[in-house]
Design an enzyme around this catalytic site. Structure first.
Site, short mmCIF file in Angstrom:
data_model
loop_
_atom_site.label_atom_id
_atom_site.label_comp_id
_atom_site.label_asym_id
_atom_site.label_seq_id
_atom_site.Cartn_x
_atom_site.Cartn_y
_atom_site.Cartn_z
N HIS A 181 -5.87 -53.67 -0.70
CA HIS A 181 -6.00 -54.79 -1.63
C HIS A 181 -6.32 -56.05 -0.84
CE1 HIS A 181 -4.15 -52.67 -5.12
NE2 HIS A 181 -3.68 -51.95 -4.12
N LYS A 211 6.28 -57.72 -6.68
CA LYS A 211 5.92 -58.22 -8.03
C LYS A 211 6.18 -59.71 -8.08
CE LYS A 211 6.10 -54.11 -10.63
NZ LYS A 211 7.02 -53.03 -10.89
N LYS A 236 19.87 -62.99 -10.33
CA LYS A 236 20.38 -64.11 -11.13
C LYS A 236 19.35 -65.24 -11.12
CE LYS A 236 24.14 -64.46 -8.25
NZ LYS A 236 25.29 -64.97 -7.53
#
Ligand SMILES: CC(C)(COP(=O)(O)OP(=O)(O)OC[C@H]1O[C@@H](n2cnc3c(N)ncnc32)[C@H](O)[C@@H]1OP(=O)(O)O)[C@@H](O)C(=O)NCCC(=O)NCCS
Length: 148
Positions: free
Chosen positions: A85, A123, A140
């Site tokens: 990529h 991600k 969190k």
């Protein structure tokens, strides 16, 4: 604003790179590599106020990575591409990246986020999130009212 020593070294090599002095910029990259075992290419983009408290020891950044302003990067960090990529991570502003994190691929790391030590981030990370683990997940969100 007090500039980080390594940021200043990178900024000099970045200036040389953009002013037709690529061989001297490459020499500076080589010196950083030998002294700190860190690969900080001159063509990288790193915003003002970003700090490397442990001089980025053992870190490696792809030349096309973008790192925002006022970030903190500890040591042993890899920021680069996934194999096959071409697109690379874009790190926002005020991002804190823990030791031995790996950030890969066509992803963006949101402003004010925290990447836990040893995370493998593949991600997008939302703004103000604290992520950790392999693969990294949100554990969190920062409490923006307490300043934490
Ligand atoms: C990510 C981090 C900022 C979170 O700190 P925190 O808000 O105090 O989080 P907590 O300790 O409350 O942990 C919350 C949960 O995330 C997990 N966790 C925390 N950090 C983790 C990490 N780096 N990798 C995997 N899981 C992690 C905890 O085990 C806990 O899981 P549980 O709810 O199942 O018990 C911190 O753990 C961290 O990794 N800091 C980086 C430190 C560093 O790089 N130091 C280098 C010093 S030179």
């Amino acid at each position: 604003m007090r500039y980080d020593k390594l940021w200043i070294l990178w900024k000099i090599s970045n200036w040389l790179f953009h002013h037709h002095l690529k061989p001297i910029a490459s020499l500076s990259r080589f010196i950083i590599r030998v002294v700190l075992s860190a690969d900080i290419p001159p063509e990288l983009e790193i915003g003002k106020g970003t700090k490397f408290p442990h001089m980025a020891l053992g870190s490696l950044f792809h030349p096309k990575v973008k790192i925002g302003s006022n970030c903190v990067l500890l040591h042993g960090i890899t920021i680069g591409g996934k194999s096959g990529h071409k697109k690379l991570p874009v790190i926002g502003n005020n991002v804190w990246i823990g030791a031995h994190s790996i950030i890969l691929g066509d992803i963006s790391i949101g402003d004010n986020s925290v990447i836990g030590a040893g995370s493998v981030v593949v991600k997008d990370v939302p703004a103000n999130a604290i992520v950790a683990g392999n693969p990294a997940k949100v554990i969190k969100y920062k409490n923006m009212f307490s300043g934490g």
